[in-house]
Scaffold this motif. Sequence first.
Motif, PDB file in Angstrom:
ATOM      1  N   LEU A 147       0.823  -1.197  -0.037  1.00  0.00           N
ATOM      2  CA  LEU A 147       0.053   0.106   0.026  1.00  0.00           C
ATOM      3  C   LEU A 147       0.920   1.103   0.021  1.00  0.00           C
ATOM      4  CD1 LEU A 147      -3.048  -0.969   2.287  1.00  0.00           C
ATOM      5  CD2 LEU A 147      -2.912  -1.152  -0.034  1.00  0.00           C
ATOM      6  N   GLY A 148       2.062   1.380   0.658  1.00  0.00           N
ATOM      7  CA  GLY A 148       2.904   2.182   0.465  1.00  0.00           C
ATOM      8  C   GLY A 148       3.299   2.747  -0.928  1.00  0.00           C
ATOM      9  N   ILE A 149       3.934   1.762  -1.743  1.00  0.00           N
ATOM     10  CA  ILE A 149       4.236   1.626  -2.939  1.00  0.00           C
ATOM     11  C   ILE A 149       2.842   2.346  -3.811  1.00  0.00           C
ATOM     12  CG2 ILE A 149       5.016   0.651  -4.874  1.00  0.00           C
ATOM     13  CD1 ILE A 149       6.764  -1.175  -3.120  1.00  0.00           C
ATOM     14  N   SER A 150       1.842   1.484  -3.599  1.00  0.00           N
ATOM     15  CA  SER A 150       0.790   2.070  -4.371  1.00  0.00           C
ATOM     16  C   SER A 150       0.096   3.225  -4.037  1.00  0.00           C
ATOM     17  CB  SER A 150      -0.284   0.665  -4.049  1.00  0.00           C
ATOM     18  OG  SER A 150      -0.017  -0.235  -4.492  1.00  0.00           O
ATOM     19  N   LEU A 151       0.215   3.802  -2.858  1.00  0.00           N
ATOM     20  CA  LEU A 151      -0.221   5.037  -2.654  1.00  0.00           C
ATOM     21  C   LEU A 151       0.825   6.087  -3.156  1.00  0.00           C
ATOM     22  CD1 LEU A 151      -2.017   7.041  -0.989  1.00  0.00           C
ATOM     23  CD2 LEU A 151      -0.510   6.718   0.956  1.00  0.00           C
ATOM     24  N   THR A 152       2.065   5.830  -3.240  1.00  0.00           N
ATOM     25  CA  THR A 152       2.992   7.002  -3.746  1.00  0.00           C
ATOM     26  C   THR A 152       2.911   7.092  -4.993  1.00  0.00           C
ATOM     27  OG1 THR A 152       4.531   6.317  -1.731  1.00  0.00           O
ATOM     28  CG2 THR A 152       5.248   7.639  -4.031  1.00  0.00           C
ATOM     29  N   VAL A 153       2.742   6.055  -5.871  1.00  0.00           N
ATOM     30  CA  VAL A 153       2.390   6.164  -7.449  1.00  0.00           C
ATOM     31  C   VAL A 153       1.002   6.686  -7.777  1.00  0.00           C
ATOM     32  CG1 VAL A 153       2.435   4.706  -9.659  1.00  0.00           C
ATOM     33  CG2 VAL A 153       3.969   3.975  -7.700  1.00  0.00           C
ATOM     34  N   LEU A 217       6.390  -2.990  -7.569  1.00  0.00           N
ATOM     35  CA  LEU A 217       5.799  -4.117  -6.847  1.00  0.00           C
ATOM     36  C   LEU A 217       6.331  -5.860  -7.299  1.00  0.00           C
ATOM     37  CD1 LEU A 217       2.082  -2.989  -6.823  1.00  0.00           C
ATOM     38  CD2 LEU A 217       3.922  -2.941  -4.675  1.00  0.00           C
ATOM     39  N   THR A 218       7.219  -5.568  -8.257  1.00  0.00           N
ATOM     40  CA  THR A 218       7.616  -6.811  -8.877  1.00  0.00           C
ATOM     41  C   THR A 218       8.655  -7.443  -7.730  1.00  0.00           C
ATOM     42  OG1 THR A 218       7.527  -6.393 -11.035  1.00  0.00           O
ATOM     43  CG2 THR A 218       9.238  -8.107 -10.652  1.00  0.00           C
ATOM     44  N   THR A 219       9.414  -6.614  -7.293  1.00  0.00           N
ATOM     45  CA  THR A 219      10.315  -7.256  -6.129  1.00  0.00           C
ATOM     46  C   THR A 219       9.694  -7.806  -5.038  1.00  0.00           C
ATOM     47  OG1 THR A 219      12.157  -5.667  -6.690  1.00  0.00           O
ATOM     48  CG2 THR A 219      12.154  -6.556  -4.500  1.00  0.00           C
ATOM     49  N   VAL A 220       8.387  -7.140  -4.667  1.00  0.00           N
ATOM     50  CA  VAL A 220       7.528  -7.415  -3.390  1.00  0.00           C
ATOM     51  C   VAL A 220       6.859  -8.995  -3.713  1.00  0.00           C
ATOM     52  CG1 VAL A 220       5.668  -6.739  -1.830  1.00  0.00           C
ATOM     53  CG2 VAL A 220       7.200  -5.230  -2.976  1.00  0.00           C
ATOM     54  N   ALA A 233      11.977   0.273   1.154  1.00  0.00           N
ATOM     55  CA  ALA A 233      13.112   0.801   0.811  1.00  0.00           C
ATOM     56  C   ALA A 233      14.134  -0.239   0.258  1.00  0.00           C
ATOM     57  CB  ALA A 233      14.181   1.184   2.191  1.00  0.00           C
ATOM     58  N   GLU A 234      13.864  -1.514   0.496  1.00  0.00           N
ATOM     59  CA  GLU A 234      14.570  -2.708  -0.327  1.00  0.00           C
ATOM     60  C   GLU A 234      13.996  -2.743  -1.736  1.00  0.00           C
ATOM     61  OE1 GLU A 234      15.627  -5.590   3.431  1.00  0.00           O
ATOM     62  OE2 GLU A 234      13.639  -5.770   2.519  1.00  0.00           O
ATOM     63  N   ALA A 235      12.682  -2.614  -1.694  1.00  0.00           N
ATOM     64  CA  ALA A 235      11.936  -2.745  -3.115  1.00  0.00           C
ATOM     65  C   ALA A 235      12.459  -1.614  -4.138  1.00  0.00           C
ATOM     66  CB  ALA A 235      10.387  -2.828  -3.051  1.00  0.00           C
ATOM     67  N   TRP A 236      12.582  -0.282  -3.503  1.00  0.00           N
ATOM     68  CA  TRP A 236      13.175   0.848  -4.147  1.00  0.00           C
ATOM     69  C   TRP A 236      14.540   0.455  -4.522  1.00  0.00           C
ATOM     70  CZ3 TRP A 236      12.674   4.391  -7.594  1.00  0.00           C
ATOM     71  CH2 TRP A 236      13.300   5.247  -7.815  1.00  0.00           C
ATOM     72  N   SER A 237      15.339   0.131  -3.464  1.00  0.00           N
ATOM     73  CA  SER A 237      16.688  -0.105  -3.811  1.00  0.00           C
ATOM     74  C   SER A 237      16.988  -0.931  -4.960  1.00  0.00           C
ATOM     75  CB  SER A 237      17.538  -0.746  -2.752  1.00  0.00           C
ATOM     76  OG  SER A 237      18.965  -0.832  -2.918  1.00  0.00           O
ATOM     77  N   ILE A 392      -7.710   6.424  -4.060  1.00  0.00           N
ATOM     78  CA  ILE A 392      -7.965   5.227  -3.209  1.00  0.00           C
ATOM     79  C   ILE A 392      -8.346   3.939  -4.071  1.00  0.00           C
ATOM     80  CG2 ILE A 392      -9.688   4.397  -1.529  1.00  0.00           C
ATOM     81  CD1 ILE A 392     -10.009   7.086  -0.411  1.00  0.00           C
ATOM     82  N   GLY A 393      -9.064   4.412  -5.221  1.00  0.00           N
ATOM     83  CA  GLY A 393      -9.126   3.191  -6.020  1.00  0.00           C
ATOM     84  C   GLY A 393      -7.820   2.437  -6.768  1.00  0.00           C
ATOM     85  N   SER A 394      -6.735   3.631  -6.933  1.00  0.00           N
ATOM     86  CA  SER A 394      -5.776   2.883  -7.532  1.00  0.00           C
ATOM     87  C   SER A 394      -4.977   2.355  -6.613  1.00  0.00           C
ATOM     88  CB  SER A 394      -4.836   4.124  -8.168  1.00  0.00           C
ATOM     89  OG  SER A 394      -5.547   4.988  -9.144  1.00  0.00           O
ATOM     90  N   MET A 395      -4.878   2.667  -5.162  1.00  0.00           N
ATOM     91  CA  MET A 395      -4.301   1.674  -4.178  1.00  0.00           C
ATOM     92  C   MET A 395      -4.762   0.385  -4.373  1.00  0.00           C
ATOM     93  SD  MET A 395      -4.193   4.475  -0.937  1.00  0.00           S
ATOM     94  CE  MET A 395      -3.934   2.930   0.003  1.00  0.00           C
ATOM     95  N   ILE A 396      -5.916   0.189  -4.822  1.00  0.00           N
ATOM     96  CA  ILE A 396      -6.465  -1.200  -4.599  1.00  0.00           C
ATOM     97  C   ILE A 396      -6.085  -2.118  -5.934  1.00  0.00           C
ATOM     98  CG2 ILE A 396      -8.730  -2.527  -4.742  1.00  0.00           C
ATOM     99  CD1 ILE A 396      -9.822  -0.314  -3.024  1.00  0.00           C
ATOM    100  N   THR A 397      -6.417  -1.164  -7.239  1.00  0.00           N
ATOM    101  CA  THR A 397      -6.328  -1.700  -8.363  1.00  0.00           C
ATOM    102  C   THR A 397      -4.575  -2.131  -8.749  1.00  0.00           C
ATOM    103  OG1 THR A 397      -5.979   0.582  -9.450  1.00  0.00           O
ATOM    104  CG2 THR A 397      -8.146  -0.693  -9.342  1.00  0.00           C
TER     105      THR A 397
END
Length: 443
Positions: A147-153, A217-220, A233-237, A392-397
């Motif tokens: 959700l942190g990655i999704s919210l940022t994007v 989200l591929t790394t996750v 942080a690991e996903a972004w790195s 909010i919708g994009s955080m889910i999709t």
Amino acid sequence: MKDTPGWASPGSAPSDGQEPGTSGPAEQRDQPNPEQPADRPGPQSPEPGTKWSKEQPPPAQWSAPGGTQDAGQAPPPSPPGPGWGGRPPGGYGGGRPPGGYGGWGAGQWGGPPPAAKPGVIPLRPLGVGEILDGAVSTMRTYWRTVLGISLTVAVLTEIVVILLQGFVLNDRTSTAALNDPSASLDELTRALGDALLGSGVVFLISLIGTVAATALLTTVTSRAVLGKPVTTAEAWSDARPRVIKLFGLILLLLLITVGVAVAGAVPGIIVAATGDSTAGAGLVVLGVLCTSIVAVWLGVRFSLASPALMLEKQGIVKAMSRSAKLVRGSWWRVFGIQLLAVIIANIVAAIVVIPFTFLAAALSGDGIGSVMEGTGHIGWTFLIISGIGSVIGSMITFPITAGVTVLLYIDQRIRREALDLDLARAAGVQDYGSGAADTTPGS
């Protein structure tokens, strides 16, 4: 994890039905002769070279219960005893049960053991439900990171959309003529072009956000398959060194899509330029519809390029080639699963976005009907409130579509390249691929 671990499926049976290191069929070695009396010893067989032949059940357990067997009829195997649920205590000798793994399905050894599942999916070819469940399980298990990655994007994408609509599209596009019965053909054509322009710009920005979220989200998701957590942080790195190539891939795919659409519209544009605007407009619409089919085909063909670029550390062209190679022969399956994921994600997002849209229309001072019909001015209040709903919708999709894309990529590599063996080793699964685990294909 290797890039191309091989195309042969793990544990495939020899074509002639023989086990490695033997000189005759398994049935002739293991089964007793029903025509020979039990009290008369048969011809001496060669010295057994495997533990399997030493520890097989006593001969009496292979006879039919309750009477003697007819001549020429092979005796049925006895029910498996304790410790026979997976494989015999001494192993199979050749690494496989007699007759290959087909015996599992016939109930000879009590059914196949479950596939290893260190993370959100079992390590075998996946079914449609397992891919969707794996995407949802990833979001549920690692919800803080996802959700942190999704919210940022989603926030960055929506800010760009709101600014474009407020400063550019709101003043230069008008769709009011589409609801005017007395509008001329030129007005209808202009209004249709404005509507397509506005929708196209928003779609392209959303597409960029979706691909970016998929990459992050591929790394996750890949760690979730192994049952290993990962932080933001690991996903972004992990994704940062590939970001430039990722956006290069997005740009190239967009150019291909636009180029196909323009190629379909060129004949109509030429006809309209000669003076026949009606025929030209109709030819433009027909050409765009025809080329859209080609664009969809290319989109599905290259839909796995993003996870290939991120996980295999490939270049742009190589990632597209890998996607085309993985999708070849499975286009309809990949298309159907991704379409189903998009439909589910959009239905869930609509449940959130629609109430915010009506609330924004009510608070902005314009009637809901005028906003839906395109006759009212879309102000900043409407854009901001509806934008919150879109975030909010994009955080889910984003997690659903990204998770399905990555798991589809992993599933295709499991089916074609036996990636499950590398995943099992990376996850620390013991004795995977030696006959202790079954690879039952999904749908």
